[in-house]
Design an enzyme around this catalytic site. Structure first.
Site, PDB file in Angstrom:
ATOM      1  N   GLU A 169       0.808  -1.217   0.000  1.00  0.00           N
ATOM      2  CA  GLU A 169       0.000   0.000   0.000  1.00  0.00           C
ATOM      3  C   GLU A 169       0.849   1.278   0.000  1.00  0.00           C
ATOM      4  O   GLU A 169       0.352   2.352  -0.361  1.00  0.00           O
ATOM      5  CB  GLU A 169      -0.925   0.026   1.220  1.00  0.00           C
ATOM      6  CG  GLU A 169      -0.183   0.163   2.537  1.00  0.00           C
ATOM      7  CD  GLU A 169      -1.116   0.379   3.727  1.00  0.00           C
ATOM      8  OE1 GLU A 169      -2.176   1.005   3.561  1.00  0.00           O
ATOM      9  OE2 GLU A 169      -0.750  -0.080   4.819  1.00  0.00           O
ATOM     10  N   HIS A 210      14.593  12.060  15.367  1.00  0.00           N
ATOM     11  CA  HIS A 210      13.575  12.885  16.024  1.00  0.00           C
ATOM     12  C   HIS A 210      12.150  12.460  15.714  1.00  0.00           C
ATOM     13  O   HIS A 210      11.335  12.332  16.616  1.00  0.00           O
ATOM     14  CB  HIS A 210      13.796  14.352  15.623  1.00  0.00           C
ATOM     15  CG  HIS A 210      12.963  15.327  16.388  1.00  0.00           C
ATOM     16  ND1 HIS A 210      13.328  16.652  16.554  1.00  0.00           N
ATOM     17  CD2 HIS A 210      11.774  15.210  17.023  1.00  0.00           C
ATOM     18  CE1 HIS A 210      12.417  17.279  17.271  1.00  0.00           C
ATOM     19  NE2 HIS A 210      11.458  16.423  17.556  1.00  0.00           N
TER      20      HIS A 210
END
Length: 274
Positions: A169, A210
């Site tokens: 997908e 991060h």
């Protein structure tokens, strides 16, 4: 109409809750902003206070002049949005020059918008200029994506291809690919500029060590995008824990067949031979 009962506030709060439950928002990690529609503002205008003090954004976003945004607060915890929304989130208005904002609702007790506001607004501006339908910017600390930034080269082509290969997908959900920002100090103008440059090409920017920055037209689309990227990263982490090599995978030829059937355009730079 009571502000907290509006559909857009409820959708915003649900997205905060869903992200926290998936473990993407430890402590005060992550942030979410939504560019509010004119009709939505009309429903709540009587509950807004536009006489409050102006604060500098820290950057200039003239294309967002006079726009209203629903934002998470600096230092606020996503886990508290449901139980204390007036303290955790707020509505701000951008001034006529796109250089200052004022808090019109929420963020009581002296709260301020997310420290990543410059990044969010610069990305909103880029996306609005590209397509008016973009309204959501979402930053989360997606565990497996962050893990991959320690072992994969920090290149758009590498990250995109590896994520595409992990779930069929993926090329359909993010056909433009993903961009990667090398480690930078968060909250400042430099990372805001770097991210907004990537957002001219992609809907996903990965911040090394991060997290993820995502853009979309509504809460479902944007959260689903982040969820798909993180799910693909989780599959890759599991695969690498079992073996450093793939015995079989999705090939460039397979991707081209997928693109044809799902009517998406996949950039050739991601369809290289490995």
């Amino acid at each position: 109409m009571e502000i907290l009962k509006t559909q857009f506030i409820q959708g915003f709060m649900r997205m905060c809750s869903d992200g926290y439950k998936l473990g993407w928002h430890e402590r005060n990690g992550g942030n979410l902003t939504y560019r509010i529609k004119v009709g939505e503002i009309a429903l709540i205008r009587e509950g807004l206070d536009e006489t409050t003090e102006d604060y500098p954004i820290g950057t200039s976003v003239p294309a967002l002049a006079n726009e209203y945004f629903l934002v998470t607060g600096s230092g606020k915890f996503f886990r508290n949005v449901d139980i204390d929304p007036l303290d955790s989130i707020g509505i701000i208005k951008i001034d006529t020059r796109g250089e200052n904002y004022k808090i019109c609702w929420g963020l009581i007790n002296g709260g301020k918008p997310t420290s990543e506001l410059p990044s969010h607004l610069m990305n909103h501006e880029v996306k609005k200029l590209k397509n008016e339908n973009y309204r959501v910017i979402y930053h989360c600390h997606a565990t497996n994506v962050i893990a991959l930034t320690f072992i994969l080269p920090l290149k758009d082509e590498i990250f995109t291809r590896e994520l595409w290969e992990m779930a069929t997908e993926c090329p359909v959900v993010f056909p433009d690919g993903v961009g990667v920002v090398p480690w930078m100090v968060p909250g400042g103008r430099d990372i805001a500029i770097a991210t907004s440059e990537l957002m001219k090409k992609y809907d996903v920017a990965i911040w090394a060590h991060h997290g993820i920055f995502c853009a979309g037209s509504d809460f479902d689309i944007t959260f689903g995008l982040a969820h798909t990227v993180e799910k693909s990263a989780a599959i890759l982490v599991k695969m690498l824990s079992m073996s450093s090599t793939k015995l079989q995978t999705i090939s460039p030829a397979n991707f081209k067949l997928l693109a044809k059937d799902f009517n998406v355009v996949l950039p050739e730079k991601f369809l290289f031979d490995k």
